[in-house]
Write an enzyme that holds these catalytic residues in place. Structure first.
Site, PDB file in Angstrom:
ATOM      1  N   ASP A  10      45.937  35.763  22.306  1.00  0.00           N
ATOM      2  CA  ASP A  10      46.533  37.038  23.090  1.00  0.00           C
ATOM      3  C   ASP A  10      47.888  37.740  23.099  1.00  0.00           C
ATOM      4  OD1 ASP A  10      45.520  34.894  24.691  1.00  0.00           O
ATOM      5  OD2 ASP A  10      47.675  34.084  25.814  1.00  0.00           O
ATOM      6  N   LYS A  97      40.399  33.419  29.731  1.00  0.00           N
ATOM      7  CA  LYS A  97      40.993  32.325  30.264  1.00  0.00           C
ATOM      8  C   LYS A  97      41.880  32.538  31.262  1.00  0.00           C
ATOM      9  CE  LYS A  97      44.709  31.741  26.857  1.00  0.00           C
ATOM     10  NZ  LYS A  97      45.757  32.587  27.622  1.00  0.00           N
ATOM     11  N   CYS A 138      51.358  29.514  24.401  1.00  0.00           N
ATOM     12  CA  CYS A 138      49.568  29.438  24.279  1.00  0.00           C
ATOM     13  C   CYS A 138      49.202  28.941  22.945  1.00  0.00           C
ATOM     14  CB  CYS A 138      49.327  31.181  24.762  1.00  0.00           C
ATOM     15  SG  CYS A 138      49.518  30.618  26.928  1.00  0.00           S
TER      16      CYS A 138
END
Ligand code: VGL
Length: 189
Positions: A10, A97, A138
């Site tokens: 990310d 995602k 994350c």
């Protein structure tokens, strides 16, 4: 080291300075990850992206910054794109995602319909090194799932940035007790 994959989690515009959910140190971490990716010391590297369309209660106008967040990484916006400091030449595939629900772990992400664990196993990967944003969300969730999926797992803390000191601290305790190897010192803004 030919069984090692680097998972770049990310490293997106919205999680770096100037983004809608900016994490202090995000753009510096992007630069540092690029240097790591220029070393030949791994078999392959992949990136994940938060890739939201309508993730329900994951977005809030009154976010608590633990379970709800300002809108971020919305498909079709610049915020969803990988940060320009991240050199993508060595990245073999991007896994997305979170289209319609929160998805913190990279192991919930898919590339051409294939999940990350299956994709890595098909390429004989047995070890992963997790880097990126955010340490306490994350990165944490991805590293825990990596161990649960049987991968030998390291988090390079010097290549991560976290949202808040308290949640970073509890994330590191959780990772350690799950058997994740922690290497380096967390970036402090
Ligand atoms: C993340 C907060 C909300 C992350 C994603 O990438 O760590 N953090 N959504």
């Amino acid at each position: 080291m030919t069984s090692l994959a680097i998972l770049v989690i990310d490293v997106q515009n919205d999680f770096c300075e100037g983004g809608s959910l900016a994490v202090a140190g995000g753009s510096a971490v992007a630069t540092a990850i690029s240097a790591r990716l220029r070393s030949a010391d791994f078999a392959l590297a992949v990136a994940t992206r938060d890739h939201h369309i309508d993730p329900g209660a994951h977005f809030s106008e009154h976010p608590d910054f633990v379970d709800s967040w300002p809108a971020h990484c919305v498909v079709g916006t610049g915020g969803v794109q990988l940060h320009p400091n991240l050199e993508t030449a060595a990245i073999a595939a991007v896994f997305d995602k979170g289209e319609f629900a929160a998805a913190y772990s990279g192991f919930e992400a898919r590339h051409d319909g294939v999940g990350l664990a299956e994709w890595l196993r098909e390429r004989d990967i047995t070890e992963v090194e997790v880097v990126g944003i955010a340490t306490d969300h994350c990165v944490r969730a991805t590293a825990l799932d990596a161990v649960a999926n049987g991968f030998t797992t390291t988090v390079r803390l010097d290549l991560t940035a976290g949202v808040a000191p308290a949640t970073v601290e509890s994330a590191l305790e959780q990772l350690e007790s799950a058997g994740v190897h922690l290497v380096g010192t967390p970036y402090q803004a």
